[in-house]
Scaffold this active site. Structure first.
Site, PDB file in Angstrom:
ATOM      1  N   LYS A 106     -17.790   6.722 -54.305  1.00 37.18           N
ATOM      2  CA  LYS A 106     -18.588   6.650 -55.529  1.00 37.18           C
ATOM      3  C   LYS A 106     -19.458   7.889 -55.669  1.00 37.18           C
ATOM      4  CE  LYS A 106     -22.485   4.059 -57.110  1.00 37.18           C
ATOM      5  NZ  LYS A 106     -23.506   3.160 -56.730  1.00 37.18           N
ATOM      6  N   LYS A 110     -20.861   7.147 -50.576  1.00 33.92           N
ATOM      7  CA  LYS A 110     -21.633   7.069 -51.822  1.00 33.92           C
ATOM      8  C   LYS A 110     -22.562   8.272 -51.871  1.00 33.92           C
ATOM      9  CE  LYS A 110     -25.100   4.370 -54.244  1.00 33.92           C
ATOM     10  NZ  LYS A 110     -25.838   3.112 -54.310  1.00 33.92           N
TER      11      LYS A 110
HETATM   12  C1  PBG Z   1     -27.642   0.562 -56.064  1.00 33.72           C
HETATM   13  C2  PBG Z   1     -26.503   1.048 -56.875  1.00 33.72           C
HETATM   14  C3  PBG Z   1     -26.428   2.146 -57.743  1.00 33.72           C
HETATM   15  C4  PBG Z   1     -25.163   2.101 -58.339  1.00 33.72           C
HETATM   16  C5  PBG Z   1     -24.497   1.021 -57.790  1.00 33.72           C
HETATM   17  N1  PBG Z   1     -25.315   0.393 -56.878  1.00 33.72           N
HETATM   18  C6  PBG Z   1     -27.461   3.122 -58.154  1.00 33.72           C
HETATM   19  C7  PBG Z   1     -28.052   4.052 -57.189  1.00 33.72           C
HETATM   20  O1  PBG Z   1     -27.644   4.174 -56.037  1.00 33.72           O
HETATM   21  O2  PBG Z   1     -29.011   4.678 -57.608  1.00 33.72           O
HETATM   22  C8  PBG Z   1     -24.663   3.048 -59.391  1.00 33.72           C
HETATM   23  C9  PBG Z   1     -23.575   2.534 -60.255  1.00 33.72           C
HETATM   24  C10 PBG Z   1     -23.370   3.274 -61.522  1.00 33.72           C
HETATM   25  O3  PBG Z   1     -23.968   4.331 -61.802  1.00 33.72           O
HETATM   26  O4  PBG Z   1     -22.565   2.786 -62.329  1.00 33.72           O
HETATM   27  N2  PBG Z   1     -27.921   1.187 -54.901  1.00 33.72           N
END
Ligand code: PBG
Length: 325
Positions: A250, A197
């Protein structure tokens, strides 16, 4: 050597031939729909930066879940948005927290035929908006945070989550969650690890939806660096060693190389998250008539599947299922 009779266009000449010879297929059961549920609201609220999406009430989320299931979507990932926040994100592991209530309401309505994935993080529950709890110097206390992640996981599994998906990117989070789940009688609850991520600019609209933007600083100390593929793959390998059952990459679009590498290297179920900013960017262009929403969205989803994702988490899930019907 030449192949005078070889012509690439032969297998493309009709839509029936293209359909039959497609190498990659898009089906509703390869799509996962994100759902946001907010505590303390009387009616579902539209999310301005994500056309077609809402912060749901408990009632409206169940209705939405039912519609997804009816369209052949196999799973949703649930994000809770609590009424109140505090420094330690207590709402995240409250047995009657908003996510827990939504998970059990969805399971009651949809039963075992539909998979409810629980996003597991603290950023929408902490008043500072970081994904864990902070020490005296306002840095994340990794080890205390992963203890709490274990508590969140057990409460989500108890509420009915079929899968937990830790997204906070703390070191050792998968192992901590696995042992907490096992200790509390949830040996069969799988962990879908947000393994690769990246600290991305494409999460902006989500942070409106989940009300989880960091109030100071950013997430670059715990999320992966966009410049680094090797480091992301090392993180993914560690998650597997710690007990992850499936891996997530992601965002998706700017990271298709990582999707392909994860799928090829680890040969485990690979999930790609086509994130909020990727959705909103497409919707903004479509609203202006600059691109065609339907063909662009299906092309995006197909590309992510072609790169190697078995499942795609997408804000286009419901519409795509309708288009594909
Ligand atoms: C929480 C989380 C995030 C997303 C999914 N879980 C945001 C972040 O890390 O700031 C992003 C999902 C999206 O943008 O659709 N940690």
């Amino acid at each position: 050597m030449s192949f005078p009779t070889q012509r690439s266009q032969r297998l493309r000449s009709t839509s029936a031939l293209r359909r039959v010879f497609a190498e990659t297929r898009l089906t509703p059961d390869s799509l996962v729909a994100p759902l946001f549920v907010k505590g303390g609201i009387a009616e579902r609220t539209p999310i301005a930066s994500m056309p077609g999406h809402f912060q749901h009430t408990l009632e409206s989320v169940v209705k939405e879940g039912r519609e997804l299931a009816e369209r052949g979507i196999g799973a949703a990932i649930v994000f809770g948005v609590p009424e109140a926040k505090d420094p330690r994100g207590k709402g995240a592991y409250d047995a009657s927290g908003i996510a827990q209530r939504a998970l059990s309401a969805l399971k009651d309505e949809l039963g075992d035929g539909f998979v409810c994935i629980a996003d597991l993080c603290m950023c929408s529950y902490t008043d500072h908006g970081h994904c864990g709890i902070l020490d005296e110097s306002s840095s994340i206390d990794n080890d205390e945070t992963i203890d709490l992640y274990g508590r969140i996981a057990s409460s989500q599994a108890k509420a009915g989550a079929d899968v937990v998906a830790p997204s906070g990117m703390m070191d050792g989070q998968v192992a901590a969650i696995r042992s907490a789940l096992d200790a509390r009688g949830h040996r069969n609850t799988p962990i879908l690890a947000y393994a690769a991520k990246f600290a991305s600019s494409f999460y902006g609209p989500f942070r409106d939806a989940a009300e989880g933007a960091p109030q100071f600083g950013d997430r670059k100390t715990y999320q992966a660096d966009s410049a680094n593929a090797d480091a992301a793959l090392r993180d993914a390998a560690l998650d597997l060693e710690e007990g992850a059952d499936a891996l997530m990459v992601k965002p998706a679009l700017g990271y298709l190389d990582i999707v392909a590498a994860v799928k090829q290297r680890f040969e485990v179920p690979t999930v790609a998250y086509n994130v909020s900013g990727e959705y909103s960017m497409l919707m903004a262009a479509a609203e202006r008539g600059w691109i065609d929403e339907r063909s662009a969205a299906l092309e995006v989803l197909l590309s992510i599947r072609r790169a190697g994702a078995d499942l795609v988490i997408t804000y286009h899930a419901k519409k795509a299922a309708e288009w594909l019907a």
